[in-house]
Design an enzyme around this catalytic site. Sequence first.
Site, mmCIF file in Angstrom:
data_model
loop_
_atom_site.group_PDB
_atom_site.id
_atom_site.type_symbol
_atom_site.label_atom_id
_atom_site.label_comp_id
_atom_site.label_asym_id
_atom_site.label_seq_id
_atom_site.Cartn_x
_atom_site.Cartn_y
_atom_site.Cartn_z
ATOM 1 N N SER A 64 48.139 40.409 40.327
ATOM 2 C CA SER A 64 47.200 41.453 40.748
ATOM 3 C C SER A 64 47.357 41.708 42.244
ATOM 4 O O SER A 64 47.995 40.943 42.953
ATOM 5 C CB SER A 64 45.769 41.026 40.451
ATOM 6 N N LYS A 65 46.724 42.788 42.682
ATOM 7 C CA LYS A 65 46.764 43.133 44.104
ATOM 8 C C LYS A 65 46.143 42.001 44.925
ATOM 9 O O LYS A 65 46.581 41.700 46.026
ATOM 10 C CB LYS A 65 46.017 44.444 44.315
ATOM 11 N N ARG A 66 45.128 41.361 44.357
ATOM 12 C CA ARG A 66 44.474 40.265 45.072
ATOM 13 C C ARG A 66 45.423 39.112 45.372
ATOM 14 O O ARG A 66 45.319 38.457 46.388
ATOM 15 C CB ARG A 66 43.249 39.768 44.300
#
Length: 512
Positions: A262-264
């Site tokens: 994910s972007k996180r």
Amino acid sequence: MPEKKIRVRFAPSPTGPLHIGGVRTALYNYLFAEKYGGKLILRIEDTDSQRFVPGAEEYIIESFRWLGIPFDEGPHQGGAYGPYRQSERKVVYKQYVDQLLEKGLAYIAFDTPEALDAKRFEIPNFQYDASTRMKMNNSLILSKEETDRRIASGQQYVVRIKIEPDRLIVVNDLIRGKVTVSSSILDDKVLYKSIDQLPTYHLANIVDDHLMEITHVIRGEEWLPSAPLHLTLYDYFGWKDTMPQFAHLPLLLKPEGNGKLSKRDGDRLGFPVFPLQWQDPKTGEISSGYREKGYLPEAVVNFLALLGWNPGDDREMMSLDELVDLFSLEKCSKSGAKFDYKKGIWFNHQYIQLKSDEEIAGLFLPILEEKLTTCQSNVVCNDQMLVKIVGLVKNRINFVQELWEQTSFFFVPPIAYDEKTVQKRWKEDTPAQLTELTAVLESVEDFTSKPTEDAVISWIETQGYHLGSVMNAFRLALVGESKGPHIFDITEVLGKEEVIRRIKRAVREIKI
Ligand code: GLU
């Protein structure tokens, strides 16, 4: 070798910046098409106006331009099967929706969002399907006259596919093999909405793949659950004979290996998950991109190619042409691929080494110019010098930006000297020795690396000085600290005058 003329497509929805997983999907489509002399089509799936984000399509096109992955057809370049933006194909879809309605394979439903919410509240795991559809508000229970009357009076409706329960649907996936599901788990998905007169993703996707004569659908694993519905649509339309073959690519996993990337993860570990930097048009939030971080497109392509595929041996460095040559869907893995971003950095280091010093100097130049303006340096550095400097430190960097850190002393003479190094390297007899050294250097005629080195070494030997002490102090005077490439490569680049100036300054300034 497949017999049909290969046509594949990359079909992103312009809902924001393109995720790196999407880039890999497009890359595999490209490799596959190129390998078999086929065509790669870019199709923009923008039927969901709610999720449309301005600038996303341009971002997608610019990303592939940067990566060097060309399309054969697309909204930006046209082609015989256009238009390639689904929002411009509205008129195409309606007739296919009508076809299904006429054949009784789809029906009109008037349920309002509120009514559907109420049902979901009332029945746990509510699904609009064979078990519930006869209790809903649709053309299956209303008379034809009533249905027509409602439509004529302007009531909004959707068209739903009518899924027959208890049928086995077999997806023959080129990567996953046979995947069999019962049609009973499918719901009567919405295919069309009267409110915006647009089809939903599923219908538009199938109709376009058919009309654009797509032979292979290569896409991310997250679309595998949609495949049974897509197969059903091909069946309902009577297109089974020309149906494309499916290949669902493995998921990209977090660097630690569990869960979807994910972007996180990128924010947490400091790597981009987008090809280019992106600024959210609503919030202004900036997400970093591979290009702006200093990755070379070749490195990104090579890195991504190996996330879910390998050539069957342990080869790692492969150009785009080699990848085309070696690629096959059979060698794609079924299991998820860990996003080892450190490997991406390793690839960037390798590709920097493969580039000529001239090319890297060209990439460094704008960064250098900006730095020199900021520190108001008036150093004159010609192209030849810059190329030489780059050649001296290239093997120490992973990113072109790091060149400044490695080479700034060439352009900006030290005005301060690293204290620890001074304590360790600057002895009582250093000033006298370095003053002598200036005279030795003065007499060197050919100031290139080797003759200068020979002259200095022979002077140190004759005098019986300690080699390490002299050289370390010499480096401190030139660089300001104890880093940098071979010292006589530095002197060659700086030139006699500048070297002597720096030594004199150090002798004057350094106090112990
Ligand atoms: N529009 C879908 C997406 O955003 C396309 C999926 C497919 O390739 O069928 O990925």
